[in-house]
Design a protein around this motif. Structure first.
Motif, PDB file in Angstrom:
ATOM      1  N   LEU A  63      -1.902  10.771 -14.113  1.00  0.00           N
ATOM      2  CA  LEU A  63      -3.093   9.934 -14.053  1.00  0.00           C
ATOM      3  C   LEU A  63      -4.367  10.766 -14.201  1.00  0.00           C
ATOM      4  O   LEU A  63      -5.326  10.342 -14.864  1.00  0.00           O
ATOM      5  N   TRP A  64      -4.393  11.941 -13.579  1.00  0.00           N
ATOM      6  CA  TRP A  64      -5.593  12.772 -13.647  1.00  0.00           C
ATOM      7  C   TRP A  64      -5.820  13.330 -15.048  1.00  0.00           C
ATOM      8  O   TRP A  64      -6.952  13.485 -15.485  1.00  0.00           O
ATOM      9  N   SER A  65      -4.749  13.618 -15.751  1.00  0.00           N
ATOM     10  CA  SER A  65      -4.897  14.176 -17.099  1.00  0.00           C
ATOM     11  C   SER A  65      -5.151  13.114 -18.155  1.00  0.00           C
ATOM     12  O   SER A  65      -5.885  13.347 -19.127  1.00  0.00           O
ATOM     13  N   LEU A  90     -11.626   8.121 -11.452  1.00  0.00           N
ATOM     14  CA  LEU A  90     -12.893   8.410 -10.775  1.00  0.00           C
ATOM     15  C   LEU A  90     -13.727   7.156 -10.577  1.00  0.00           C
ATOM     16  O   LEU A  90     -14.365   6.971  -9.527  1.00  0.00           O
ATOM     17  N   GLY A  91     -13.723   6.268 -11.554  1.00  0.00           N
ATOM     18  CA  GLY A  91     -14.456   5.008 -11.415  1.00  0.00           C
ATOM     19  C   GLY A  91     -13.908   4.142 -10.298  1.00  0.00           C
ATOM     20  O   GLY A  91     -14.675   3.527  -9.538  1.00  0.00           O
ATOM     21  N   TYR A  92     -12.574   4.109 -10.188  1.00  0.00           N
ATOM     22  CA  TYR A  92     -11.958   3.321  -9.109  1.00  0.00           C
ATOM     23  C   TYR A  92     -12.345   3.875  -7.742  1.00  0.00           C
ATOM     24  O   TYR A  92     -12.764   3.122  -6.846  1.00  0.00           O
ATOM     25  N   PHE A  93     -12.201   5.180  -7.550  1.00  0.00           N
ATOM     26  CA  PHE A  93     -12.526   5.770  -6.249  1.00  0.00           C
ATOM     27  C   PHE A  93     -14.011   5.623  -5.927  1.00  0.00           C
ATOM     28  O   PHE A  93     -14.379   5.368  -4.761  1.00  0.00           O
ATOM     29  N   LEU A  94     -14.872   5.753  -6.913  1.00  0.00           N
ATOM     30  CA  LEU A  94     -16.302   5.632  -6.670  1.00  0.00           C
ATOM     31  C   LEU A  94     -16.685   4.207  -6.289  1.00  0.00           C
ATOM     32  O   LEU A  94     -17.415   3.974  -5.310  1.00  0.00           O
ATOM     33  N   ALA A  95     -16.172   3.231  -7.041  1.00  0.00           N
ATOM     34  CA  ALA A  95     -16.520   1.831  -6.762  1.00  0.00           C
ATOM     35  C   ALA A  95     -15.961   1.382  -5.415  1.00  0.00           C
ATOM     36  O   ALA A  95     -16.671   0.776  -4.599  1.00  0.00           O
ATOM     37  N   VAL A  96     -14.685   1.671  -5.180  1.00  0.00           N
ATOM     38  CA  VAL A  96     -14.066   1.241  -3.919  1.00  0.00           C
ATOM     39  C   VAL A  96     -14.680   2.002  -2.742  1.00  0.00           C
ATOM     40  O   VAL A  96     -14.874   1.421  -1.655  1.00  0.00           O
ATOM     41  N   GLY A  97     -14.999   3.274  -2.911  1.00  0.00           N
ATOM     42  CA  GLY A  97     -15.598   4.042  -1.816  1.00  0.00           C
ATOM     43  C   GLY A  97     -16.963   3.518  -1.421  1.00  0.00           C
ATOM     44  O   GLY A  97     -17.270   3.369  -0.229  1.00  0.00           O
ATOM     45  N   ILE A  98     -17.799   3.205  -2.419  1.00  0.00           N
ATOM     46  CA  ILE A  98     -19.133   2.680  -2.112  1.00  0.00           C
ATOM     47  C   ILE A  98     -19.034   1.313  -1.452  1.00  0.00           C
ATOM     48  O   ILE A  98     -19.742   1.015  -0.475  1.00  0.00           O
ATOM     49  N   THR A  99     -18.137   0.463  -1.965  1.00  0.00           N
ATOM     50  CA  THR A  99     -17.969  -0.869  -1.366  1.00  0.00           C
ATOM     51  C   THR A  99     -17.455  -0.776   0.063  1.00  0.00           C
ATOM     52  O   THR A  99     -17.927  -1.487   0.964  1.00  0.00           O
ATOM     53  N   SER A 100     -16.478   0.100   0.305  1.00  0.00           N
ATOM     54  CA  SER A 100     -15.936   0.259   1.654  1.00  0.00           C
ATOM     55  C   SER A 100     -16.999   0.782   2.620  1.00  0.00           C
ATOM     56  O   SER A 100     -17.099   0.312   3.769  1.00  0.00           O
ATOM     57  N   PHE A 101     -17.806   1.728   2.163  1.00  0.00           N
ATOM     58  CA  PHE A 101     -18.871   2.249   3.025  1.00  0.00           C
ATOM     59  C   PHE A 101     -19.894   1.167   3.341  1.00  0.00           C
ATOM     60  O   PHE A 101     -20.376   1.076   4.489  1.00  0.00           O
ATOM     61  N   SER A 123       0.828  -1.211   0.000  1.00  0.00           N
ATOM     62  CA  SER A 123       0.000   0.000   0.000  1.00  0.00           C
ATOM     63  C   SER A 123       0.860   1.259   0.000  1.00  0.00           C
ATOM     64  O   SER A 123       0.530   2.247  -0.682  1.00  0.00           O
ATOM     65  N   LEU A 124       1.966   1.236   0.745  1.00  0.00           N
ATOM     66  CA  LEU A 124       2.872   2.383   0.731  1.00  0.00           C
ATOM     67  C   LEU A 124       3.475   2.603  -0.652  1.00  0.00           C
ATOM     68  O   LEU A 124       3.618   3.740  -1.109  1.00  0.00           O
ATOM     69  N   TYR A 125       3.830   1.521  -1.319  1.00  0.00           N
ATOM     70  CA  TYR A 125       4.355   1.636  -2.678  1.00  0.00           C
ATOM     71  C   TYR A 125       3.287   2.194  -3.622  1.00  0.00           C
ATOM     72  O   TYR A 125       3.579   3.052  -4.470  1.00  0.00           O
ATOM     73  N   PHE A 126       2.065   1.740  -3.472  1.00  0.00           N
ATOM     74  CA  PHE A 126       0.970   2.241  -4.303  1.00  0.00           C
ATOM     75  C   PHE A 126       0.725   3.726  -4.043  1.00  0.00           C
ATOM     76  O   PHE A 126       0.540   4.512  -4.986  1.00  0.00           O
ATOM     77  N   ILE A 127       0.735   4.143  -2.773  1.00  0.00           N
ATOM     78  CA  ILE A 127       0.515   5.553  -2.439  1.00  0.00           C
ATOM     79  C   ILE A 127       1.643   6.417  -2.980  1.00  0.00           C
ATOM     80  O   ILE A 127       1.408   7.515  -3.512  1.00  0.00           O
ATOM     81  N   TYR A 128       2.878   5.916  -2.881  1.00  0.00           N
ATOM     82  CA  TYR A 128       4.021   6.679  -3.378  1.00  0.00           C
ATOM     83  C   TYR A 128       3.941   6.856  -4.890  1.00  0.00           C
ATOM     84  O   TYR A 128       4.150   7.959  -5.420  1.00  0.00           O
ATOM     85  N   CYS A 129       3.631   5.770  -5.592  1.00  0.00           N
ATOM     86  CA  CYS A 129       3.505   5.865  -7.049  1.00  0.00           C
ATOM     87  C   CYS A 129       2.338   6.762  -7.455  1.00  0.00           C
ATOM     88  O   CYS A 129       2.438   7.535  -8.427  1.00  0.00           O
ATOM     89  N   PHE A 130       1.263   6.677  -6.717  1.00  0.00           N
ATOM     90  CA  PHE A 130       0.108   7.523  -7.019  1.00  0.00           C
ATOM     91  C   PHE A 130       0.435   8.996  -6.790  1.00  0.00           C
ATOM     92  O   PHE A 130       0.039   9.864  -7.570  1.00  0.00           O
TER      93      PHE A 130
END
Length: 418
Positions: free
Chosen positions: A200-202, A209-220, A186-193
């Motif tokens: 990535l944003w451009s 956005l799809g990743y954050f939305l899907a993972v956020g809804i599932t986590s909630f 996870s630290l490696y993923f955060i560092y790369c992100f």
């Protein structure tokens, strides 16, 4: 770094061949650079390879745990190819060196610019201080629990999945080994992100956005199904985790490590001294309230208030007297034997007025408006004033005669002298 070009502030370098660059840190500490960073921007029309060069071949010389984690992540970081990249350097970090390898003969530009107040560093520092001091109350909040679950699921998905499946892992040793590996990944993923966030944003905004939305809804949904923390042990562990995260944010939010250590030490001392200070303040307030001198406040009654209070107090006293006379402890026969009008006393005890109408009328004639008492007082005062006026006039005439005698006596002697 001997063959590398040294970078300085406000440099703009254009080259088209392979070269390495180094920025040597200033070792003199200045507090105005507490949230200052150096921004290095490299861009070209063609792709190039950006490769960081580390002076440390291994991580055994790391002074802190944070430096060891950063070194471990940097080893796993592979060189990337791009047309534009950014590099943010802290003011008092280690010396930074990197190499640029263009694939084609195409010029690239290296720009160096100082940012005196980096908003990211300031936000991390303020968030760390806030999170540490309010960790106890936040750990008991259901909304913050769901928010933490969403953030953990989005940034550390492996850790979140492992915590969800903890009940299915039989041994604790296996769980902690998997947890360590999940945190490193996870630290490696955060560092790369963090390093590739702009790219990535451009380029892949929809997927991000799809990743954050899907993972956020599932986590909630998983956190809502599990429910907020209820046991004191889990709440305490969550509080300690938040405080440890706050220390990491404080350390990453300043450019001077000594300042970060000082802030962490002061935060720990303030947290440890809050209970003794609270108890001392409570005792001081009690003592101040106990020894505080109470000032007597006098209220002056008006004539109407005085009359109303006299009437009410008289009625209350008469009722208390009637109640006492009706009680079994009252020596009724002894009182009757000493009274001149026992029938009137009996009527008073049964509720009759203590003053008869004839006595009220006589009192009004004697002391009321136009009564003989007031006339005697008025006439006596007027007669006294009339007696005093002749005496005063006689005394004044005597004084005038004496003054005339004193003024006339010197003249005969003066004539004799002449």
């Amino acid at each position: 770094g001997k063959n590398c070009s040294l970078l300085q502030e406000m440099d703009v370098i254009q080259k088209q061949d392979e070269n390495c660059y180094c920025y040597v840190q200033n070792r003199t500490l200045h507090l105005q650079y507490l949230w200052s960073t150096l921004q290095i921007k490299i861009n070209s029309r063609e792709k190039f390879r950006f490769e960081p060069i580390s002076e440390k071949n291994n991580c055994r010389n790391s002074e802190t745990v944070f430096e060891f984690a950063a070194c471990a992540v940097q080893i796993l970081w592979k060189p990337e190819t791009c047309t534009e990249t950014f590099l943010s350097i802290k003011q008092y970090g280690e010396d930074v060196c990197f190499k640029i390898q263009p694939f084609k003969i195409e010029p690239y530009t290296v720009r160096v610019k100082r940012e005196m107040l980096d908003g990211k560093l300031l936000f991390l520092f303020v968030a760390g201080v806030f999170l540490f001091h309010f960790a106890n109350s936040l750990s008991r909040s259901a909304k913050f629990f769901y928010l933490s679950g969403i953030i953990l699921g989005a940034l550390a998905l492996l850790v979140f999945v492992l915590l969800t499946l903890k009940r299915f892992i039989p041994r604790h040793s296996t769980f902690w080994i998997l947890m360590s590996g999940s945190w490193m990944a996870s630290l490696y993923f955060i560092y790369c992100f963090k390093e590739n966030m702009q790219w990535l944003w451009s380029e892949h905004r929809n997927y991000l956005l799809g990743y954050f939305l899907a993972v956020g809804i599932t986590s909630f949904a998983i956190c809502y199904q599990h429910g907020p923390l209820t046991t004191e042990l889990s709440i305490t562990l969550f509080t300690w985790t938040l405080q440890l995260t706050a220390f990491v944010l404080i350390y990453c939010g300043v450019t001077i490590p000594q300042v970060a250590y000082t802030v962490i030490a002061v935060s720990l001392c303030s947290k440890g001294l809050c209970y003794p200070l609270g108890a001392a303040c409570h005792v001081a307030r009690k003592m101040k309230h106990h020894f505080k001198s109470k000032k007597l406040v006098f209220k002056y009654l008006t004539e109407e208030e005085y009359r109303e209070q006299g009437e009410s107090e008289t009625i209350r006293a008469l009722e208390e007297l009637r109640s006492f006379c009706r009680s079994p402890d009252f020596p009724s026969w002894i009182a009757v034997s000493k009274l001149q009008a026992p029938h009137r006393f009996a009527a008073f005890v049964l509720g009759s007025p203590h003053v008869s109408p004839a006595e009220t009328k006589a009192h009004d004639e004697q002391y009321g408006i136009g009564s003989s008492f007031l006339e005697e007082q008025l006439f006596e005062t007027r007669a006294q004033s009339e007696r005093d006026e002749p005496a005063n006039s006689i005394h004044e005439e005597d004084e005038e005669n004496e003054n005339e005698m004193h003024t006339q006596t010197p003249f005969p002697y003066a004539t004799e002298l002449l």
